[in-house]
Design an enzyme around this catalytic site. Structure first.
Site, short mmCIF file in Angstrom:
data_model
loop_
_atom_site.label_atom_id
_atom_site.label_comp_id
_atom_site.label_asym_id
_atom_site.label_seq_id
_atom_site.Cartn_x
_atom_site.Cartn_y
_atom_site.Cartn_z
N PHE A 145 27.80 72.30 21.97
CA PHE A 145 29.18 72.31 22.47
C PHE A 145 29.45 71.00 23.20
O PHE A 145 28.69 70.61 24.10
CB PHE A 145 29.39 73.48 23.42
CG PHE A 145 29.48 74.83 22.74
CD1 PHE A 145 29.10 74.99 21.43
CD2 PHE A 145 29.96 75.93 23.43
CE1 PHE A 145 29.19 76.23 20.80
CE2 PHE A 145 30.06 77.17 22.83
CZ PHE A 145 29.68 77.33 21.51
N GLU A 146 30.54 70.35 22.83
CA GLU A 146 30.90 69.07 23.43
C GLU A 146 32.35 69.09 23.88
O GLU A 146 33.02 70.12 23.83
CB GLU A 146 30.65 67.94 22.42
CG GLU A 146 29.20 67.83 21.98
CD GLU A 146 28.94 66.61 21.11
OE1 GLU A 146 29.84 65.77 20.96
OE2 GLU A 146 27.82 66.49 20.58
N GLY A 147 32.81 67.92 24.33
CA GLY A 147 34.22 67.77 24.69
C GLY A 147 34.64 68.75 25.77
O GLY A 147 34.12 68.76 26.87
N SER A 174 25.83 64.65 18.19
CA SER A 174 26.52 65.51 17.32
C SER A 174 27.76 64.83 16.81
O SER A 174 28.71 65.43 16.46
CB SER A 174 26.94 66.67 18.13
OG SER A 174 27.10 66.22 19.41
N GLN A 197 21.31 64.97 24.91
CA GLN A 197 21.67 63.73 24.23
C GLN A 197 21.61 62.57 25.22
O GLN A 197 22.52 62.39 26.03
CB GLN A 197 23.08 63.83 23.66
CG GLN A 197 23.29 64.96 22.68
CD GLN A 197 24.72 65.05 22.21
OE1 GLN A 197 25.42 64.04 22.05
NE2 GLN A 197 25.20 66.27 21.99
#
Length: 383
Positions: free
Chosen positions: A168-170, A2, A258
């Site tokens: 959703f990342e980080g 992403s 991922q």
């Protein structure tokens, strides 16, 4: 994945947890039969083997802008990247097409909507992907939860979309210190996300397509570490997607972790595997299809997903992200997981001909690279 631009992810440091392999395999074997399965409608919504790709619709980068109408027919799910919040905790998600100043060849909104309808008429699914590298989303309050449902629903309705991709990342998901059981989460941002997605599913019904694209840090790393750990000091984001996946497994169409921008991750063989090789993808996928004890606790096993709910996430080209995998290694991965041939150093715990397929970051980067990723997929599955 992403990612707008490649970005390496920080590797967890913390207390090491040893895992007894014999106990693991006995527990996993007993648990696999209890795995949740998707509804018949969710299974029927996709081809037997599907190719998922992200389309840079709202921004420009070095891969160039691809109009919706120009997306090659190989792609079965097209994820619009990205819907992003007005602020981290607002829950108010917005999406708009790339500005013409950034993307001179961007289509009009009417052309974009018409192209979506044409793709859907051809059997494709078009989803709004929420989050990405820049779109941190923390639904810490019920007000943010409700705004998320309202605003995501508005985007789906405006463009006539088929569903939602959660990317959703980080620091979007992080476990509170006292949140230790993935089956019964307490952290508000996680509880509210689960509730919000269930509300959207209820609103749109059984045909609603739900996918997720977590990083390995938030899923497979949970085999070693979960949250801040029993003694504190661990990264509280470790394994933080597990309660979300578990709570929504009966609503989940597809999980495509991922397998890139990742540090080394321990597999069920208790060896560390490094991205970019068939062994890495085999080991990471085997964990999802076999199940695994969370933080090494054989009394607390994350149950296997159905193979039809799992795809493998990869960078489409060397430019797309760290961990690009050569087509020959992708073929080995598929052979090993679906036929149990061509396996290398890692031996999976079964073979799964119904493995759904592959995900790529991104359609744009694949086009930039001459379509190599999609062509390899089509050649493998006879598309």
């Amino acid at each position: 994945m992403s990612l707008r631009f490649p970005l390496s992810k920080r590797v967890l440091t913390g207390i090491c947890v040893s895992v007894a392999t014999a106990g693991l395999l006995a527990t996993v074997s007993a648990t696999t039969a209890d795995a949740g399965t998707p509804s018949a409608t969710a299974k029927a919504a996709l081809p037997e083997h599907a190719l998922v790709g992200y389309l840079h619709s709202s921004f420009a980068n070095g891969s160039g802008y691809t109009r919706m109408a120009d997306v090659p027919d190989s792609w079965d799910i097209i994820d619009l990247a990205f819907g992003e919040p007005t602020s981290t905790t607002s829950g108010d998600i917005r999406f708009s097409l790339c500005p013409q100043t950034e993307c001179p060849n961007v289509e009009s909104e009417d052309e974009f909507k018409a192209a979506i309808k044409a793709k859907q008429a051809a059997g494709k699914k078009v989803l709004i992907s929420i989050g990405g590298q820049n779109g941190q989303v923390q639904l810490t309050t019920t007000a943010a939860r409700d705004k998320f449902v309202e605003s995501v629903g508005a985007i789906i309705d405006k463009y006539g979309l088929d569903g939602l991709d959660i990317d959703f990342e980080g620091h979007s998901l992080s476990l509170d210190d006292d949140d230790t059981d993935f089956k019964n989460p307490k952290t508000p941002a996680i509880v509210n996300l689960i509730s919000a997605v269930k509300s959207l599913k209820a609103k749109y019904g059984s045909d609603f397509t739900l996918t997720m694209a977590p990083e390995t840090f938030f899923v497979q790393l949970g085999y070693q570490f979960y949250g801040s750990g029993p003694f504190g000091g661990q990264d509280p984001r470790a394994g933080a997607y597990l309660p979300v996946i578990h709570a929504l497994r009966d609503d989940l169409t597809l999980l495509h972790v991922q397998d890139y921008n990742s540090g080394p991750i321990m597999g069920l063989d208790n060896q560390f595997h490094t991205m970019g090789s068939a062994d890495f993808h085999i080991a990471m996928t085997d964990m999802l299809l076999t199940g695994f004890p969370v933080a090494g606790d054989t009394d607390n096993v994350f149950p296997a997903l159905d193979p039809s709910q799992v795809a493998i996430g990869l960078p489409a080209s060397p430019n797309a992200g760290n961990g690009h995998t050569q087509p020959s290694e992708v073929t080995k991965t598929l052979n090993c997981l679906t036929k149990k041939t061509d396996c290398g150093g890692y031996q999976p715990h079964g073979s799964w001909p119904a493995l759904r397929g592959l995900m790529a970051w991104s359609i744009n980067w694949d086009s930039f690279n001459g379509g190599e990723f999609a062509k390899n997929f089509d050649a493998y599955y006879g598309g």
